[in-house]
Design a protein around this motif. Structure first.
Motif, PDB file in Angstrom:
ATOM      1  N   THR A  45       0.899  -1.179   0.068  1.00  0.00           N
ATOM      2  CA  THR A  45       0.236  -0.004   0.015  1.00  0.00           C
ATOM      3  C   THR A  45       0.770   1.140   0.040  1.00  0.00           C
ATOM      4  O   THR A  45       2.045   1.364   0.814  1.00  0.00           O
ATOM      5  N   VAL A  46       0.423   2.106  -0.890  1.00  0.00           N
ATOM      6  CA  VAL A  46       1.140   3.331  -0.912  1.00  0.00           C
ATOM      7  C   VAL A  46       0.052   4.644  -1.025  1.00  0.00           C
ATOM      8  O   VAL A  46      -1.061   4.226  -0.932  1.00  0.00           O
ATOM      9  N   THR A  47       0.575   5.714  -0.578  1.00  0.00           N
ATOM     10  CA  THR A  47      -0.340   7.013  -0.532  1.00  0.00           C
ATOM     11  C   THR A  47       0.018   7.980  -1.861  1.00  0.00           C
ATOM     12  O   THR A  47       1.116   8.102  -1.827  1.00  0.00           O
ATOM     13  N   THR A  48      -1.044   8.661  -2.426  1.00  0.00           N
ATOM     14  CA  THR A  48      -0.589   9.387  -3.529  1.00  0.00           C
ATOM     15  C   THR A  48      -0.222  10.587  -2.849  1.00  0.00           C
ATOM     16  O   THR A  48      -0.504  11.256  -1.816  1.00  0.00           O
ATOM     17  N   ASP A  49       0.666  11.717  -3.616  1.00  0.00           N
ATOM     18  CA  ASP A  49       1.484  12.505  -3.332  1.00  0.00           C
ATOM     19  C   ASP A  49       0.535  13.772  -3.741  1.00  0.00           C
ATOM     20  O   ASP A  49      -0.693  13.784  -4.108  1.00  0.00           O
ATOM     21  N   ALA A  50       1.143  15.177  -3.800  1.00  0.00           N
ATOM     22  CA  ALA A  50       0.180  16.391  -3.967  1.00  0.00           C
ATOM     23  C   ALA A  50      -0.107  16.211  -5.563  1.00  0.00           C
ATOM     24  O   ALA A  50      -1.041  17.019  -5.761  1.00  0.00           O
ATOM     25  N   GLN A  51       0.611  15.608  -6.289  1.00  0.00           N
ATOM     26  CA  GLN A  51       0.088  15.587  -7.881  1.00  0.00           C
ATOM     27  C   GLN A  51      -0.619  14.228  -7.904  1.00  0.00           C
ATOM     28  O   GLN A  51      -0.864  14.167  -9.151  1.00  0.00           O
ATOM     29  N   GLY A  52      -0.970  13.535  -7.189  1.00  0.00           N
ATOM     30  CA  GLY A  52      -1.852  12.525  -7.263  1.00  0.00           C
ATOM     31  C   GLY A  52      -1.109  11.122  -7.859  1.00  0.00           C
ATOM     32  O   GLY A  52      -1.622  10.144  -8.354  1.00  0.00           O
ATOM     33  N   ARG A  53       0.246  11.330  -7.649  1.00  0.00           N
ATOM     34  CA  ARG A  53       1.234  10.052  -8.329  1.00  0.00           C
ATOM     35  C   ARG A  53       1.235   9.023  -7.157  1.00  0.00           C
ATOM     36  O   ARG A  53       1.298   9.137  -5.932  1.00  0.00           O
ATOM     37  N   PHE A  54       1.686   7.839  -7.746  1.00  0.00           N
ATOM     38  CA  PHE A  54       1.946   6.608  -6.962  1.00  0.00           C
ATOM     39  C   PHE A  54       2.771   5.532  -7.939  1.00  0.00           C
ATOM     40  O   PHE A  54       3.026   5.825  -9.065  1.00  0.00           O
ATOM     41  N   HIS A  55       3.378   4.991  -7.060  1.00  0.00           N
ATOM     42  CA  HIS A  55       4.359   3.946  -7.840  1.00  0.00           C
ATOM     43  C   HIS A  55       4.476   2.582  -7.144  1.00  0.00           C
ATOM     44  O   HIS A  55       4.434   2.751  -5.625  1.00  0.00           O
ATOM     45  N   PHE A  56       4.751   1.542  -7.898  1.00  0.00           N
ATOM     46  CA  PHE A  56       4.856   0.335  -7.243  1.00  0.00           C
ATOM     47  C   PHE A  56       6.039  -0.337  -8.122  1.00  0.00           C
ATOM     48  O   PHE A  56       6.113  -0.336  -9.341  1.00  0.00           O
ATOM     49  N   ALA A  57       6.997  -0.938  -7.337  1.00  0.00           N
ATOM     50  CA  ALA A  57       8.132  -1.719  -7.947  1.00  0.00           C
ATOM     51  C   ALA A  57       7.711  -2.809  -8.652  1.00  0.00           C
ATOM     52  O   ALA A  57       6.705  -3.254  -8.289  1.00  0.00           O
TER      53      ALA A  57
END
Length: 134
Positions: A45-57
């Motif tokens: 699980t991750v949380t989006t940043d201020a630009q709405g971005r997320f990433h999974f390896a």
């Protein structure tokens, strides 16, 4: 059928979450998969940043029996988004190979997910959800 030394269970994912076309910060994005051959499951699980971005390896695995014994790979992949008490089906796919970028052959998983959209089937990519390939 020869299998690569590294088995790619879920390719790297770069995504952007929007709400009515605007970046959505603070969205909980959950990636999970179930590799049926190895009976392996994992959730990240991750949380989006201020630009709405997320990433999974990318997620890889190894298995001598999977490399040696004939079988059809089945890796069930999901991305679920949670925001303001509501759950959204982002991405659902059953991957049937161990290739890097094998979900949609040759295309990186760069997703755009608008929380205002309804989850639908995407026949061109054999996926379901609010996330579409960019």
């Amino acid at each position: 059928m020869a299998f690569p030394k590294t088995l790619y269970l879920f390719s790297e994912v770069h995504g952007t979450v929007l709400l009515n076309g605007q970046p959505a910060q603070g969205v909980e994005v959950e990636q999970d998969y179930h590799w049926h051959w190895g009976e392996q499951k994992r959730t990240t699980t991750v949380t989006t940043d201020a630009q709405g971005r997320f990433h999974f390896a990318e997620v890889t695995g190894t298995s001598w029996t999977a490399r040696l014994l004939p079988h059809e790979p089945v890796i069930v992949q999901r991305i679920t988004l949670r925001y303001q008490g509501k759950e959204h089906k982002g991405w659902f796919m059953a991957k049937h190979n161990y290739d890097r970028l094998g979900e949609v052959p040759g295309r990186p998983l760069t997703l755009v997910c608008d929380l205002a959209d309804e989850a639908v089937a995407h026949p061109d990519t054999e996926t379901f959800g609010i996330c579409v390939l960019r």
